[in-house]
Scaffold this motif. Structure first.
Motif, PDB file in Angstrom:
ATOM      1  N   MET A   1     -86.217  43.813  91.177  1.00 38.31           N
ATOM      2  CA  MET A   1     -85.489  44.553  90.161  1.00 38.31           C
ATOM      3  C   MET A   1     -84.045  44.749  90.630  1.00 38.31           C
ATOM      4  O   MET A   1     -83.803  45.126  91.770  1.00 38.31           O
ATOM      5  CB  MET A   1     -86.149  45.919  89.935  1.00 38.31           C
ATOM      6  CG  MET A   1     -85.504  46.734  88.826  1.00 38.31           C
ATOM      7  SD  MET A   1     -86.392  48.291  88.500  1.00 38.31           S
ATOM      8  CE  MET A   1     -86.042  49.193  90.018  1.00 38.31           C
ATOM      9  N   PRO A   2     -83.049  44.481  89.768  1.00 34.35           N
ATOM     10  CA  PRO A   2     -81.650  44.619  90.179  1.00 34.35           C
ATOM     11  C   PRO A   2     -81.259  46.088  90.335  1.00 34.35           C
ATOM     12  O   PRO A   2     -81.911  46.988  89.807  1.00 34.35           O
ATOM     13  CB  PRO A   2     -80.890  43.968  89.017  1.00 34.35           C
ATOM     14  CG  PRO A   2     -81.801  44.132  87.832  1.00 34.35           C
ATOM     15  CD  PRO A   2     -83.185  43.995  88.392  1.00 34.35           C
ATOM     16  N   LEU A   3     -80.164  46.312  91.054  1.00 32.65           N
ATOM     17  CA  LEU A   3     -79.646  47.661  91.228  1.00 32.65           C
ATOM     18  C   LEU A   3     -79.298  48.259  89.873  1.00 32.65           C
ATOM     19  O   LEU A   3     -78.681  47.620  89.034  1.00 32.65           O
ATOM     20  CB  LEU A   3     -78.404  47.632  92.116  1.00 32.65           C
ATOM     21  CG  LEU A   3     -77.847  48.995  92.535  1.00 32.65           C
ATOM     22  CD1 LEU A   3     -78.742  49.623  93.578  1.00 32.65           C
ATOM     23  CD2 LEU A   3     -76.424  48.839  93.087  1.00 32.65           C
ATOM     24  N   GLN A   4     -79.713  49.495  89.659  1.00 33.79           N
ATOM     25  CA  GLN A   4     -79.497  50.129  88.358  1.00 33.79           C
ATOM     26  C   GLN A   4     -79.094  51.582  88.553  1.00 33.79           C
ATOM     27  O   GLN A   4     -79.645  52.291  89.392  1.00 33.79           O
ATOM     28  CB  GLN A   4     -80.783  50.040  87.529  1.00 33.79           C
ATOM     29  CG  GLN A   4     -80.637  50.521  86.101  1.00 33.79           C
ATOM     30  CD  GLN A   4     -81.928  50.318  85.313  1.00 33.79           C
ATOM     31  OE1 GLN A   4     -83.029  50.532  85.833  1.00 33.79           O
ATOM     32  NE2 GLN A   4     -81.803  49.872  84.083  1.00 33.79           N
ATOM     33  N   MET A   5     -78.116  52.022  87.761  1.00 35.18           N
ATOM     34  CA  MET A   5     -77.706  53.425  87.764  1.00 35.18           C
ATOM     35  C   MET A   5     -78.062  54.036  86.421  1.00 35.18           C
ATOM     36  O   MET A   5     -77.688  53.537  85.370  1.00 35.18           O
ATOM     37  CB  MET A   5     -76.202  53.566  88.027  1.00 35.18           C
ATOM     38  CG  MET A   5     -75.715  55.024  87.976  1.00 35.18           C
ATOM     39  SD  MET A   5     -73.935  55.207  88.306  1.00 35.18           S
ATOM     40  CE  MET A   5     -73.898  54.960  90.081  1.00 35.18           C
ATOM     41  N   ILE A   6     -78.800  55.144  86.462  1.00 35.13           N
ATOM     42  CA  ILE A   6     -79.213  55.851  85.256  1.00 35.13           C
ATOM     43  C   ILE A   6     -78.624  57.253  85.292  1.00 35.13           C
ATOM     44  O   ILE A   6     -78.822  57.984  86.263  1.00 35.13           O
ATOM     45  CB  ILE A   6     -80.745  55.943  85.159  1.00 35.13           C
ATOM     46  CG1 ILE A   6     -81.377  54.549  85.221  1.00 35.13           C
ATOM     47  CG2 ILE A   6     -81.171  56.667  83.881  1.00 35.13           C
ATOM     48  CD1 ILE A   6     -82.872  54.567  85.386  1.00 35.13           C
ATOM     49  N   GLY A   7     -77.908  57.640  84.257  1.00 36.37           N
ATOM     50  CA  GLY A   7     -77.344  58.978  84.216  1.00 36.37           C
ATOM     51  C   GLY A   7     -76.016  59.014  83.500  1.00 36.37           C
ATOM     52  O   GLY A   7     -75.739  58.188  82.624  1.00 36.37           O
ATOM     53  N   THR A   8     -75.191  59.962  83.902  1.00 35.48           N
ATOM     54  CA  THR A   8     -73.879  60.140  83.266  1.00 35.48           C
ATOM     55  C   THR A   8     -72.788  60.143  84.325  1.00 35.48           C
ATOM     56  O   THR A   8     -72.045  61.131  84.452  1.00 35.48           O
ATOM     57  CB  THR A   8     -73.840  61.453  82.455  1.00 35.48           C
ATOM     58  OG1 THR A   8     -74.209  62.552  83.323  1.00 35.48           O
ATOM     59  CG2 THR A   8     -74.786  61.400  81.286  1.00 35.48           C
ATOM     60  N   PRO A   9     -72.655  59.070  85.105  1.00 33.36           N
ATOM     61  CA  PRO A   9     -71.638  59.038  86.159  1.00 33.36           C
ATOM     62  C   PRO A   9     -70.238  59.013  85.552  1.00 33.36           C
ATOM     63  O   PRO A   9     -69.983  58.298  84.577  1.00 33.36           O
ATOM     64  CB  PRO A   9     -71.953  57.749  86.910  1.00 33.36           C
ATOM     65  CG  PRO A   9     -72.628  56.881  85.896  1.00 33.36           C
ATOM     66  CD  PRO A   9     -73.410  57.817  85.031  1.00 33.36           C
ATOM     67  N   SER A  10     -69.336  59.780  86.130  1.00 33.86           N
ATOM     68  CA  SER A  10     -67.970  59.827  85.625  1.00 33.86           C
ATOM     69  C   SER A  10     -67.021  58.994  86.477  1.00 33.86           C
ATOM     70  O   SER A  10     -65.846  58.861  86.130  1.00 33.86           O
ATOM     71  CB  SER A  10     -67.477  61.283  85.587  1.00 33.86           C
ATOM     72  OG  SER A  10     -67.572  61.875  86.875  1.00 33.86           O
TER      73      SER A  10
END
Length: 418
Positions: A1-10
């Motif tokens: 699975m590739p690197l993934q960012m989940i959320g609300t990064p600013s």
């Protein structure tokens, strides 16, 4: 699975961090050093574009669960650190899977309870305020149906709130959110808090880090006692005579003084008597916070809000504005009183304390100077004296100072300045 960012990064810089390296091995130039409690997971602090984030390495399942719980607590306006994102799909350069990471915003001007209590001498009144703040946090969590399951000195942060402290939850890994917390869960949560805090204090005592003024068992016992008193004040039934309606008003005022609004009262007649059974059915925290935010846009702690509102009300009376619209008076107070004080602080000293705390301390300083002089010395004189004789000697509670040689940040004193 590739690197993934989940959320609300600013900040896109978060994605450029070395996620292919275990957090414990991250190079120092990415990190800043901040006081923190003990943790079963690896936790590091990073600074990107002037903002500081806490990163915890944890399994994907628990990272997602804690992220959602923290989002819920923020939505419910409970004092907790703010979640930013979770990183999943991490792998080392050799293909070895790595744990996910939970990213939260660092709470500026805060310190872990464990650090404060291991920082040398703690005055009795400071200890009382720390206990009160922690008891209020536990009550607020339970009122919204949150079971913590792991309250400890390391999982709790404190910030100054005028003359008191405000406590914040920093770790929700073991938490559960329910429509309402059961009596059994609530009691068990307090037992866990008592056991954890007592154990940590014994650990500090064994290491010679605990001030002699702190008795581990008495501290833990007092926390549960303070919690019990506050919980009873907020939730217990009260029987009043129909002619004693002022007692209901008195109770509402007591709740407001504790920082809670009474959104609804449940009142019913007691069978066979002329008495009424009264109970606050829905209570919420932030009575003064919300009024100040509505009037001025200032978002501060509850006790700070109470102090600022008192000064605003005094400004209204002293200027003969009792019949003027409250919003107009607040705008004048903000422009003529609050902002001039904040703007008078030299830029190099503004990291010492947050603006609302500085204003509160200036008011205290003005009172002491006026008492000594036998007259009101005025705000301008008080501000100048406070800067020269008080503020310059305080440690930076924002915790981060300019980066030192070698990439690590210098940290401020871990003990609260009194």
């Amino acid at each position: 699975m590739p690197l993934q960012m989940i959320g609300t990064p600013s900040d896109p810089g978060l994605l450029r961090l070395p996620w292919e390296i275990p957090l414990a091995e991250w190079p120092g130039h990415h990190l800043v050093t901040l006081p923190r409690g003990i943790s079963r997971h690896v936790v590091r602090f990073v600074r990107i574009s002037g903002h500081v984030y806490a990163i915890k390495e944890i399994s994907e399942r628990y990272a997602k669960r804690e992220y959602e719980l923290l989002r819920d607590l923020v939505r419910l306006d409970v004092p907790a650190v703010e979640p930013v994102a979770i990183i999943t799909g991490r792998t080392a350069e050799d293909g070895t899977p790595l744990d996910s990471a939970l990213i939260t915003k660092h709470l500026q001007f805060s310190l872990p309870y464990r650090i404060v209590l291991s920082g040398g001498s703690v005055r009795p009144d400071t200890l009382t305020r720390l206990l009160d703040a922690l008891a209020v946090l536990l009550v607020r969590l339970h009122l919204v149906g949150f079971y913590w399951g792991d309250c400890s000195l390391s999982n709790t942060l404190f910030r100054r709130d005028a003359g008191a402290f405000a406590a914040y939850l920093v770790d929700a890994e073991t938490g559960e959110l329910h429509p309402a917390i059961s009596e059994g869960m609530r009691e068990h949560d307090i037992e866990v808090a008592h056991m954890n805090i007592y154990g940590e204090l014994l650990d500090l005592e064994a290491g010679g880090l605990l001030p002699q003024t702190v008795d581990p068992l008495a501290f833990a016992d007092r926390l549960t006692e303070q919690y019990g008193k506050l919980w009873a004040e907020l939730t217990q039934d009260e029987i009043v005579e129909e002619m004693d309606w002022h007692r209901v008003d008195q109770r509402i005022r007591r709740l407001n003084s504790l920082g809670f609004d009474v959104a609804e009262m449940m009142i019913r007649r007691k069978a066979g008597t002329s008495r009424l059974l009264v109970r606050p059915k829905v209570v919420d925290a932030g009575h003064h916070q919300r009024r100040l935010l509505r009037l001025t846009g200032l978002d501060v702690e509850e006790n700070q809000a109470r102090r600022l509102l008192n000064d605003l009300d005094s400004f209204r009376v002293s200027n003969g504005l009792q019949h003027e619209d409250e919003a107009i008076v607040a705008h004048r107070w903000l422009a003529e009183v609050f902002q001039p004080v904040v703007n008078a602080i030299p830029p190099e000293l503004r990291r010492k304390l947050e603006p609302a705390q500085i204003f509160h301390e200036v008011l205290d300083h003005r009172w002491f100077l006026s008492e000594a002089a036998g007259r009101d010395v005025g705000l301008e004189t008080a501000v100048r004296s406070y800067i020269e004789n008080v503020l310059v000697f305080k440690p930076d509670e924002k915790a981060i100072l300019p980066t030192a040689e070698g990439g690590e940040a210098i940290t401020s004193s871990s003990a609260p300045a009194e």
